[in-house]
Enzyme design. Structure first.
Site, PDB file in Angstrom:
ATOM      1  N   GLU A   1      -9.036 -11.452   6.806  1.00  0.00           N
ATOM      2  CA  GLU A   1      -7.879 -10.957   7.361  1.00  0.00           C
ATOM      3  C   GLU A   1      -8.237 -11.105   9.025  1.00  0.00           C
ATOM      4  O   GLU A   1      -7.482 -11.096   9.718  1.00  0.00           O
ATOM      5  CB  GLU A   1      -7.723  -9.454   6.968  1.00  0.00           C
ATOM      6  CG  GLU A   1      -6.539  -8.672   7.534  1.00  0.00           C
ATOM      7  CD  GLU A   1      -6.354  -7.300   7.232  1.00  0.00           C
ATOM      8  OE1 GLU A   1      -7.041  -6.779   6.253  1.00  0.00           O
ATOM      9  OE2 GLU A   1      -5.293  -6.706   7.365  1.00  0.00           O
TER      10      GLU A   1
ATOM     11  N   SER B   1      -2.853   1.777  -4.124  1.00  0.00           N
ATOM     12  CA  SER B   1      -3.297   2.992  -3.319  1.00  0.00           C
ATOM     13  C   SER B   1      -4.778   3.359  -3.357  1.00  0.00           C
ATOM     14  O   SER B   1      -5.380   3.195  -4.689  1.00  0.00           O
ATOM     15  CB  SER B   1      -2.291   4.111  -3.654  1.00  0.00           C
ATOM     16  OG  SER B   1      -2.765   5.293  -2.706  1.00  0.00           O
ATOM     17  N   THR B   2      -5.314   3.774  -2.406  1.00  0.00           N
ATOM     18  CA  THR B   2      -6.721   4.438  -2.318  1.00  0.00           C
ATOM     19  C   THR B   2      -6.836   5.757  -2.847  1.00  0.00           C
ATOM     20  O   THR B   2      -6.303   6.700  -2.499  1.00  0.00           O
ATOM     21  CB  THR B   2      -7.258   4.329  -0.949  1.00  0.00           C
ATOM     22  OG1 THR B   2      -6.760   3.380  -0.282  1.00  0.00           O
ATOM     23  CG2 THR B   2      -8.808   4.360  -1.007  1.00  0.00           C
TER      24      THR B   2
ATOM     25  N   ASP C   1       3.151  -5.515   2.635  1.00  0.00           N
ATOM     26  CA  ASP C   1       1.973  -4.855   2.900  1.00  0.00           C
ATOM     27  C   ASP C   1       2.143  -3.190   3.362  1.00  0.00           C
ATOM     28  O   ASP C   1       1.821  -2.606   2.467  1.00  0.00           O
ATOM     29  CB  ASP C   1       1.384  -5.320   4.335  1.00  0.00           C
ATOM     30  CG  ASP C   1      -0.159  -5.241   4.570  1.00  0.00           C
ATOM     31  OD1 ASP C   1      -0.742  -4.941   3.533  1.00  0.00           O
ATOM     32  OD2 ASP C   1      -0.548  -5.773   5.585  1.00  0.00           O
ATOM     33  N   ASP C   2       2.790  -2.672   4.370  1.00  0.00           N
ATOM     34  CA  ASP C   2       3.189  -1.810   4.753  1.00  0.00           C
ATOM     35  C   ASP C   2       4.480  -1.480   5.094  1.00  0.00           C
ATOM     36  O   ASP C   2       4.650  -1.470   6.526  1.00  0.00           O
ATOM     37  CB  ASP C   2       2.080  -1.081   6.000  1.00  0.00           C
ATOM     38  CG  ASP C   2       0.627  -1.249   5.331  1.00  0.00           C
ATOM     39  OD1 ASP C   2       0.333  -0.480   4.286  1.00  0.00           O
ATOM     40  OD2 ASP C   2      -0.165  -2.067   5.809  1.00  0.00           O
TER      41      ASP C   2
ATOM     42  N   GLY D   1      -8.754  -1.728   3.326  1.00  0.00           N
ATOM     43  CA  GLY D   1      -9.450  -1.025   4.475  1.00  0.00           C
ATOM     44  C   GLY D   1      -9.883  -1.758   5.533  1.00  0.00           C
ATOM     45  O   GLY D   1      -9.724  -3.196   5.582  1.00  0.00           O
TER      46      GLY D   1
ATOM     47  N   HIS E   1      -2.309   9.979   6.177  1.00  0.00           N
ATOM     48  CA  HIS E   1      -3.148  10.668   5.088  1.00  0.00           C
ATOM     49  C   HIS E   1      -3.162  12.121   5.289  1.00  0.00           C
ATOM     50  O   HIS E   1      -3.307  12.764   4.309  1.00  0.00           O
ATOM     51  CB  HIS E   1      -4.538  10.125   5.227  1.00  0.00           C
ATOM     52  CG  HIS E   1      -4.478   8.693   4.516  1.00  0.00           C
ATOM     53  ND1 HIS E   1      -5.845   7.882   4.702  1.00  0.00           N
ATOM     54  CD2 HIS E   1      -3.648   8.063   3.681  1.00  0.00           C
ATOM     55  CE1 HIS E   1      -5.519   6.718   4.101  1.00  0.00           C
ATOM     56  NE2 HIS E   1      -4.375   6.915   3.488  1.00  0.00           N
TER      57      HIS E   1
ATOM     58  N   HIS F   1       0.648  -0.929  -0.064  1.00  0.00           N
ATOM     59  CA  HIS F   1      -0.007   0.138   0.146  1.00  0.00           C
ATOM     60  C   HIS F   1       1.156   1.093   0.007  1.00  0.00           C
ATOM     61  O   HIS F   1       1.723   1.439   0.733  1.00  0.00           O
ATOM     62  CB  HIS F   1      -0.988  -0.117   1.168  1.00  0.00           C
ATOM     63  CG  HIS F   1      -1.725  -1.342   1.332  1.00  0.00           C
ATOM     64  ND1 HIS F   1      -3.102  -1.161   0.750  1.00  0.00           N
ATOM     65  CD2 HIS F   1      -1.504  -2.258   1.983  1.00  0.00           C
ATOM     66  CE1 HIS F   1      -3.641  -2.410   1.189  1.00  0.00           C
ATOM     67  NE2 HIS F   1      -2.899  -3.197   1.901  1.00  0.00           N
TER      68      HIS F   1
ATOM     69  N   ASP G   1     -11.522   1.085  -1.081  1.00  0.00           N
ATOM     70  CA  ASP G   1     -11.503   1.124   0.574  1.00  0.00           C
ATOM     71  C   ASP G   1     -13.062   0.718   0.986  1.00  0.00           C
ATOM     72  O   ASP G   1     -14.066   1.495   0.734  1.00  0.00           O
ATOM     73  CB  ASP G   1     -11.022   2.619   1.130  1.00  0.00           C
ATOM     74  CG  ASP G   1     -11.096   2.420   2.767  1.00  0.00           C
ATOM     75  OD1 ASP G   1     -11.775   1.479   3.180  1.00  0.00           O
ATOM     76  OD2 ASP G   1     -10.153   3.205   3.423  1.00  0.00           O
TER      77      ASP G   1
HETATM   78  C1  LIG Z   1      -2.473  -3.956   7.920  1.00  0.00           C
HETATM   79  N1  LIG Z   1      -3.679  -4.349   6.978  1.00  0.00           N
HETATM   80  C2  LIG Z   1      -4.398  -3.771   6.098  1.00  0.00           C
HETATM   81  N2  LIG Z   1      -5.828  -4.665   6.021  1.00  0.00           N
HETATM   82  C3  LIG Z   1      -6.591  -3.749   5.146  1.00  0.00           C
HETATM   83  N3  LIG Z   1      -6.156  -2.589   4.708  1.00  0.00           N
HETATM   84  C4  LIG Z   1      -4.956  -2.028   4.597  1.00  0.00           C
HETATM   85  C5  LIG Z   1      -3.944  -2.629   5.226  1.00  0.00           C
HETATM   86  N4  LIG Z   1      -2.865  -2.038   5.428  1.00  0.00           N
HETATM   87  C6  LIG Z   1      -3.169  -0.925   4.643  1.00  0.00           C
HETATM   88  N5  LIG Z   1      -4.472  -0.862   4.354  1.00  0.00           N
HETATM   89  C7  LIG Z   1      -5.281   0.028   3.312  1.00  0.00           C
HETATM   90  O1  LIG Z   1      -4.224   0.937   2.742  1.00  0.00           O
HETATM   91  C8  LIG Z   1      -4.454   2.202   3.020  1.00  0.00           C
HETATM   92  C9  LIG Z   1      -3.155   2.993   3.195  1.00  0.00           C
HETATM   93  O2  LIG Z   1      -2.633   3.113   1.809  1.00  0.00           O
HETATM   94  P1  LIG Z   1      -3.030   4.144   0.853  1.00  0.00           P
HETATM   95  O3  LIG Z   1      -3.627   5.369   1.437  1.00  0.00           O
HETATM   96  O4  LIG Z   1      -4.188   3.274   0.150  1.00  0.00           O
HETATM   97  O5  LIG Z   1      -2.007   4.267  -0.382  1.00  0.00           O
HETATM   98  C10 LIG Z   1      -5.083   2.079   4.448  1.00  0.00           C
HETATM   99  O6  LIG Z   1      -5.917   3.416   4.548  1.00  0.00           O
HETATM  100  C11 LIG Z   1      -5.966   0.856   4.245  1.00  0.00           C
HETATM  101  O7  LIG Z   1      -7.277   1.170   3.322  1.00  0.00           O
HETATM  102 ZN   LIG Z   2      -2.917  -5.122   2.685  1.00  0.00          ZN
END
Ligand SMILES: CNc1ncnc2c1ncn2[C@@H]1O[C@H](COP(=O)(O)O)[C@@H](O)[C@H]1O
Ligand SMILES: [Zn+2]
Length: 351
Positions: free
Chosen positions: A205, A100-101, A287-288, A175, A68, A20, A142
């Site tokens: 999840e 990305s959202t 993931d992140d 989301g 954000h 993301h 999302d």
């Molecule tokens: C930890 N597990 C997860 N489960 C579900 N959704 C997740 C997530 N981690 C991230 N996001 C999704 O990604 C967005 C941030 O990146 P973007 O603004 O989209 O680039 C979060 O707001 C969520 O909607």
């Molecule tokens: Zn994810």
């Protein structure tokens, strides 16, 4: 300093399929963003979960709200996206699917259309600068925003599927999994699939999503994000496992994210083990990487040390991921070739 083992994971060519954008912002980029917006009074501890720390999934979603606020203009998105792409490349990722959202922010004049265009511009600039990575984009829906926004997002994604020269390749559903139900989003997802967008859906999840997953697996999705609670031992069901296996749907596995977000109690209990042992398509992802303070090399190393994978097995994992990308066929072939060229050199030098 890197040990020899670290070096192997860093040199290993890798494919990242679940990242993301705003969750992937590094410490350094975050510093720049925080300095740009001092009036927000945001501290670094609010945007990342350090080593040894854990948060509930709800708390993780609070972190995204903070990020954000920091990333809310075209200028921010361009900077963040370019930095994230360069960082993945520096970590040895050769192919990246970023997701990305789309957001609109009245204050800065950001629109959803400009949001995608800016991400695509970042991808274009990195390519022009010859950063050694192929990048594609998945438009994220999302689930918290409901069916109308989902449909509107699919329409935008469809426009870009046709006009982006195969950079926009699919749709993500993400989301807070505790909010909303997939049945309300089914028609938007069906529309996406029918127009040729590949589907990467966060499924199971959290434990309460069994019915939703049962329903969404009928689409079927092209890849599953997490799938933590699919199997019966953790409250899923045989029928879910059967559907996933029969359709051979690859699962994106994010070890650090799941442990730090507390949906998995410890690394050795991660469901990677369950699926990998069955020979099911598994792909390791971050993931992140910003929020969870990791990178893809670290995720491979973690999986190898936790589950006793040989370097040969690790290589296979990264190579097989090429087959699970949403890349056009010629790109997959190019990646296969790259892996074949690097194999001897890397496996020999680090074993
Ligand atoms: C930890 N597990 C997860 N489960 C579900 N959704 C997740 C997530 N981690 C991230 N996001 C999704 O990604 C967005 C941030 O990146 P973007 O603004 O989209 O680039 C979060 O707001 C969520 O909607
Ligand atoms: Zn994810």
């Amino acid at each position: 300093m890197d040990t020899e083992a670290d070096l192997f994971y860093r040199q290993l060519p890798k494919v990242e399929l679940h990242a993301h954008l705003n969750g992937s912002v590094s410490f350094e980029t975050m510093e720049t963003l925080i300095k740009r917006k001092p009036h927000l009074n945001i501290e670094h501890s609010m945007t990342a979960i350090r080593h040894g720390q854990r948060r509930t999934l709800d708390e993780c979603f609070e972190v995204f709200k903070v990020i954000h606020q920091l990333v809310n203009s075209e200028e921010d998105i361009l900077m963040v996206a370019k930095a994230v792409i360069r960082e993945f490349a520096a970590d040895g990722v050769k192919y990246l699917e970023l997701r990305s959202t789309l957001r609109e922010v009245a204050e800065t004049g950001l629109t959803k259309q400009r949001y995608i265009e800016t991400v695509l511009e970042a991808i274009r600039q990195c390519k022009q600068e010859e950063v050694d990575i192929d990048v594609r984009f998945l438009v994220a829906v999302d689930r918290r925003h409901g069916p109308e926004v989902a449909m509107e997002t699919v329409k935008l994604a469809e426009d870009f599927l046709l006009s982006s020269n195969e950079v926009v390749v699919g749709l993500d559903l993400s989301g807070d999994p505790n909010v909303g139900h997939g049945k309300d989003l089914l028609s938007a997802l069906e529309k996406a699939k029918n127009c040729g967008l590949k589907l990467a859906l966060h499924l199971s999840e959290v434990p309460s999503q069994r019915d939703e997953t049962e329903l969404l697996l009928n689409l079927p999705p092209d890849r599953i994000g997490h799938g933590t609670f699919l199997h019966p031992e953790v409250g899923g069901s045989d029928s879910l496992v059967e559907k996933v296996c029969k359709q051979n749907i690859p699962i994106e596995m994010c070890l650090t994210s799941n442990v730090k977000g507390q949906t998995v109690p410890s690394y050795d209990k991660h469901h990677f083990q369950y699926w990998y042992k069955r020979g099911h398509p598994c792909v390791l992802c971050t993931d992140d990487k910003g929020v969870f303070c990791t990178d893809l090399s670290q995720e491979y190393q973690l999986a190898a040390s936790t589950f006793g994978l040989t370097q040969e097995a690790v290589w296979m994992l990264s190579q097989q991921a090429i087959g699970y990308t949403f890349a056009p066929e010629p790109i997959k072939q190019r990646l296969e070739k790259k892996w074949a060229e690097l194999k001897k050199e890397i496996l020999q030098c680090c074993s």
